[in-house]
Design a protein around this motif. Structure first.
Motif, short mmCIF file in Angstrom:
data_model
loop_
_atom_site.label_atom_id
_atom_site.label_comp_id
_atom_site.label_asym_id
_atom_site.label_seq_id
_atom_site.Cartn_x
_atom_site.Cartn_y
_atom_site.Cartn_z
N SER A 1 -14.54 10.80 13.90
CA SER A 1 -14.29 12.17 14.40
C SER A 1 -13.67 13.04 13.32
O SER A 1 -14.00 14.22 13.21
CB SER A 1 -13.38 12.12 15.62
N ILE A 2 -12.77 12.46 12.53
CA ILE A 2 -12.15 13.23 11.44
C ILE A 2 -13.16 13.49 10.34
O ILE A 2 -13.24 14.59 9.79
CB ILE A 2 -10.93 12.48 10.89
N MET A 3 -13.95 12.48 10.01
CA MET A 3 -14.94 12.63 8.93
C MET A 3 -15.96 13.70 9.27
O MET A 3 -16.43 14.44 8.40
CB MET A 3 -15.65 11.29 8.71
N GLY A 4 -16.29 13.82 10.57
CA GLY A 4 -17.28 14.81 10.98
C GLY A 4 -16.81 16.23 10.82
O GLY A 4 -17.61 17.17 10.76
N LYS A 5 -15.47 16.41 10.76
CA LYS A 5 -14.91 17.75 10.62
C LYS A 5 -14.75 18.19 9.18
O LYS A 5 -14.41 19.31 8.90
CB LYS A 5 -13.54 17.80 11.31
N TYR B 1 0.83 -1.21 0.00
CA TYR B 1 0.00 0.00 0.00
C TYR B 1 0.86 1.26 0.00
O TYR B 1 0.49 2.29 -0.58
CB TYR B 1 -0.94 0.01 1.21
N HIS B 2 2.02 1.18 0.64
CA HIS B 2 2.93 2.33 0.65
C HIS B 2 3.36 2.70 -0.78
O HIS B 2 3.50 3.88 -1.10
CB HIS B 2 4.16 2.03 1.49
N LYS B 3 3.56 1.70 -1.61
CA LYS B 3 3.95 1.97 -2.99
C LYS B 3 2.85 2.72 -3.74
O LYS B 3 3.13 3.56 -4.60
CB LYS B 3 4.26 0.66 -3.72
N LYS B 4 1.60 2.43 -3.39
CA LYS B 4 0.45 3.07 -4.04
C LYS B 4 0.16 4.44 -3.44
O LYS B 4 -0.26 5.38 -4.14
CB LYS B 4 -0.77 2.16 -3.92
N TYR B 5 0.37 4.56 -2.13
CA TYR B 5 0.07 5.81 -1.41
C TYR B 5 1.29 6.25 -0.59
O TYR B 5 1.25 6.26 0.65
CB TYR B 5 -1.12 5.61 -0.47
N PRO B 6 2.38 6.60 -1.22
CA PRO B 6 3.62 6.90 -0.48
C PRO B 6 3.51 8.10 0.47
O PRO B 6 4.25 8.18 1.45
CB PRO B 6 4.64 7.18 -1.60
N GLU B 7 2.58 8.99 0.20
CA GLU B 7 2.46 10.20 1.02
C GLU B 7 1.91 9.92 2.42
O GLU B 7 1.97 10.79 3.30
CB GLU B 7 1.57 11.23 0.32
N TYR B 8 1.40 8.69 2.66
CA TYR B 8 0.81 8.38 3.97
C TYR B 8 1.80 7.72 4.93
O TYR B 8 1.49 7.55 6.11
CB TYR B 8 -0.43 7.50 3.79
N GLY B 9 2.96 7.30 4.45
CA GLY B 9 3.98 6.75 5.35
C GLY B 9 3.67 5.36 5.89
O GLY B 9 4.12 5.00 6.97
N ILE C 1 -3.46 12.34 6.81
CA ILE C 1 -4.90 12.32 6.55
C ILE C 1 -5.44 13.75 6.45
O ILE C 1 -6.23 14.07 5.54
CB ILE C 1 -5.64 11.55 7.67
N GLN C 2 -4.99 14.62 7.35
CA GLN C 2 -5.43 16.01 7.31
C GLN C 2 -4.99 16.69 6.01
O GLN C 2 -5.73 17.50 5.44
CB GLN C 2 -4.86 16.78 8.51
N LYS C 3 -3.82 16.33 5.52
CA LYS C 3 -3.28 16.97 4.32
C LYS C 3 -3.82 16.37 3.03
O LYS C 3 -4.15 17.10 2.08
CB LYS C 3 -1.75 16.86 4.33
#
Length: 259
Positions: A254-258, A214-222, A238-240
């Motif tokens: 909680s994050i989705m609600g914001k 998954y890191h190879k597909k989404y490297p920006e998430y670490g 996630i915020q970015k």
């Protein structure tokens, strides 16, 4: 035996001797007048002592399996899971069946050993097991069924994948009434059962490998660092960059609600 050899030559000579030959060599080396050779003897003695302690530790780790073998059970399966806590990715489970004479040096709770050691033990466990199986439940199933039920689903898939039907299950901190096999839940089972410890390693390594993909597909998430757990870096990503398809939505309300 070593009179005409230099200390360096003696060191090279004993490099590949078998453990069962250590006592013989220790006795000879200690009688040599050279301190360098005597030091080599002490080195062998220390290795032998460490080996004995390790075998005693592994024997202690097998005590729950031994108790079941004495009661007549022959195929004891140890079960553990990996990935109940992360914000993203699947949960994995594994089941391992060993015979009573198995010895795997360094085997322990997967959390207590390094990633490199886990990778080495992963192959040795599969090689020495009577049988093993690995199951998983993905992020969608976790959101649909909740993490506890998804974990049980992963375990059931692992058990169903065995070629050898276990006649008893040792499970790390869970009970599976839906699985019709005699069983026992052991708190901190991965530190108290060799088969549960082995299962913890298979589950952990399998899940980590998926998260590296998954890191190879989404490297920006670490994901290569935190494997989907809720670290500061992960929350910042996630915020970015937002929530992606492998995130567990039920873990991120909680994050989705914001948003």
């Amino acid at each position: 035996m070593f009179e005409n050899m230099s200390v360096a030559q003696v060191k090279e000579q004993i490099k590949n001797i078998k453990m069962e030959e250590y006592l013989e060599y220790i006795d000879v080396l200690r009688k040599d007048s050279r301190k360098g050779v005597q030091k080599l003897a002490e080195g062998l003695a220390k290795q032998l002592d460490n080996e004995r302690h390790e075998r005693e530790r592994v024997e202690w780790l097998k005590r729950n399996e031994y108790a079941l073998f004495e009661r007549g059970y022959t195929a004891v399966g140890g079960i553990d899971e990996a990935g109940r806590g992360p914000l993203a990715g699947p949960v994995y489970a594994a089941v391992v069946i060993f015979d009573k004479d198995v010895f795997i040096e360094g085997i322990n709770d997967s959390k207590k050993i390094s990633e490199k050691k886990r990778e080495l033990l992963f192959d040795e466990i599969m090689e020495k097991a009577i049988d093993y199986s690995i199951g998983s439940a993905d992020h969608g199933e976790i959101d649909s069924y909740n993490i506890l039920n998804a974990t049980k689903l992963a375990i059931k898939r692992a058990v169903d994948g065995l070629k050898t039907k276990p006649d008893y299950l040792l499970i790390d901190a869970l009970k599976l009434p839906e699985v019709d096999i005699p069983q026992r839940s052991i708190i901190q089972g991965d530190s108290n059962s060799i088969s549960i410890a082995a299962a913890s390693i298979l589950a952990k390594v399998s899940r980590d490998r998926v998260m590296l993909e998954y890191h190879k597909k989404y490297p920006e998430y670490g994901f290569e660092k935190h494997k989907g757990y809720g670290t500061k870096e992960h929350y910042e990503a996630i915020q970015k960059h937002g929530i992606i398809d492998i995130h567990r939505m039920s873990f991120l309300k909680s994050i989705m609600g914001k948003r």
